[in-house]
Design an enzyme around this catalytic site. Structure first.
Site, short mmCIF file in Angstrom:
data_model
loop_
_atom_site.label_atom_id
_atom_site.label_comp_id
_atom_site.label_asym_id
_atom_site.label_seq_id
_atom_site.Cartn_x
_atom_site.Cartn_y
_atom_site.Cartn_z
N SER A 149 1.26 -1.29 0.16
CA SER A 149 -0.19 0.27 0.27
C SER A 149 0.97 1.06 0.23
CB SER A 149 -0.88 -0.31 0.94
OG SER A 149 -1.21 1.61 1.56
N TYR A 169 -2.27 0.23 9.41
CA TYR A 169 -1.67 -0.16 8.62
C TYR A 169 -0.67 0.43 7.70
CZ TYR A 169 -3.90 -2.07 3.81
OH TYR A 169 -4.15 -2.41 2.35
#
Length: 283
Positions: A149, A169
């Site tokens: 990501s 995250y």
């Protein structure tokens, strides 16, 4: 003959979104695909299921083996690989796509969610890789792709609210990328290619839409799930020794490889991210 004819692949998080797209694209190129997610049938809140992904693949002439497993539970890791290998044979391609994303303020994040994020996003890719690498070494070839990501990059000032909410995250994906580079270094002499690939901004999927916190600037450079699947395919057929240990992004790697984006069945050439952006800028 497809680029993956006769290959065996395992794709995690393949009930919807990027994982389902990668599984379908690989199957269209001839791979037999083991797909795994937490449930066989539709999620309570999100569309898509392992059963639907498998049905699509079979309807398009491919073979898919759905395996229910929870990557938040370490006890499932060995079983998932064992079931996949029992059904299809040694795994030649592993795509670690499944992820857990919590976007919460630091002081509101529970230890349970912290552990789940690291279990799914870091521990599972490590253990699944550890389970499939021995057979890859024996054959002296194999491919591992970790889906990352853009949140792995360090935020810079002026900070956005999202920079603070994405710390968990992003930190798991940063760990995944460092693991990728280290595993590539360790396995390059055995013919195993290990890479990380992320969208430049975001990929509109059922999951990202449900989160509702993705910044507008990330959506402005959004890439399609078809583009992500094509980039994944390119990285899982390469034999270029310079294409291992790469921490790369979807559009740049498609450009580097010179791969057009195709529909998931492989039959139709689609407009890639750059072409769509050029059209939008002329509108």
């Amino acid at each position: 003959m497809g680029e993956l004819e006769g290959r065996v692949a395992l794709v995690t998080g393949a009930s919807r979104g990027i994982g389902a797209a990668i599984a379908k694209r690989f199957a269209a190129e001839g791979a037999q695909v083991a797909i795994t997610a937490r449930t066989l049938d539709q999620h309570d809140h999100l569309p898509g299921s392992l059963r639907e992904t498998a049905m699509w693949i079979e309807q398009h002439g491919g073979r898919a083996v759905p395996i229910v497993g929870d990557l938040a539970d370490a006890k499932d890791y060995d079983r998932i690989v064992a079931d996949a290998q029992a059904a299809l044979g040694p795994i030649e391609i592993l795509v670690n796509n499944a992820a857990s994303a919590f976007y919460l303020p630091f002081d509101k994040l529970s230890e349970t969610r912290f552990r789940i994020a690291y279990s799914i996003n870091v521990h599972a890719p490590w253990r699944l890789s550890q389970l499939v690498v021995p057979a890859m070494r024996t054959r002296r070839e194999g491919w591992i792709l970790n889906i990352s990501s853009a949140t792995s990059t360090h935020p810079t000032q002026p900070y956005r609210d999202f920079d603070g909410l994405s710390f968990l995250y992003g930190s798991t994906k940063a760990a995944l990328e460092r693991f990728t580079a280290g595993l590539a270094a360790a396995e390059s002499k055995h013919g195993v290619f290990v890479n990380s690939m992320a969208p430049v901004g975001a990929v509109p999927t059922e999951g990202t839409e449900a989160l509702g916190v993705v910044p507008e600037e990330a959506l402005a450079v959004a890439e399609s799930r078809e583009a992500m699947a094509e980039a994944a395919l390119g990285l899982c057929v390469t034999r270029d020794p310079n294409l291992s240990g790469r921490i790369t992004f979807c559009t740049p790697i498609l450009e580097e490889l010179g791969r057009p984006v195709r529909a998931l069945d492989g039959k139709t050439k689609l407009a890639g991210p750059l072409e769509r952006q050029a059209v939008a800028s002329r509108a």
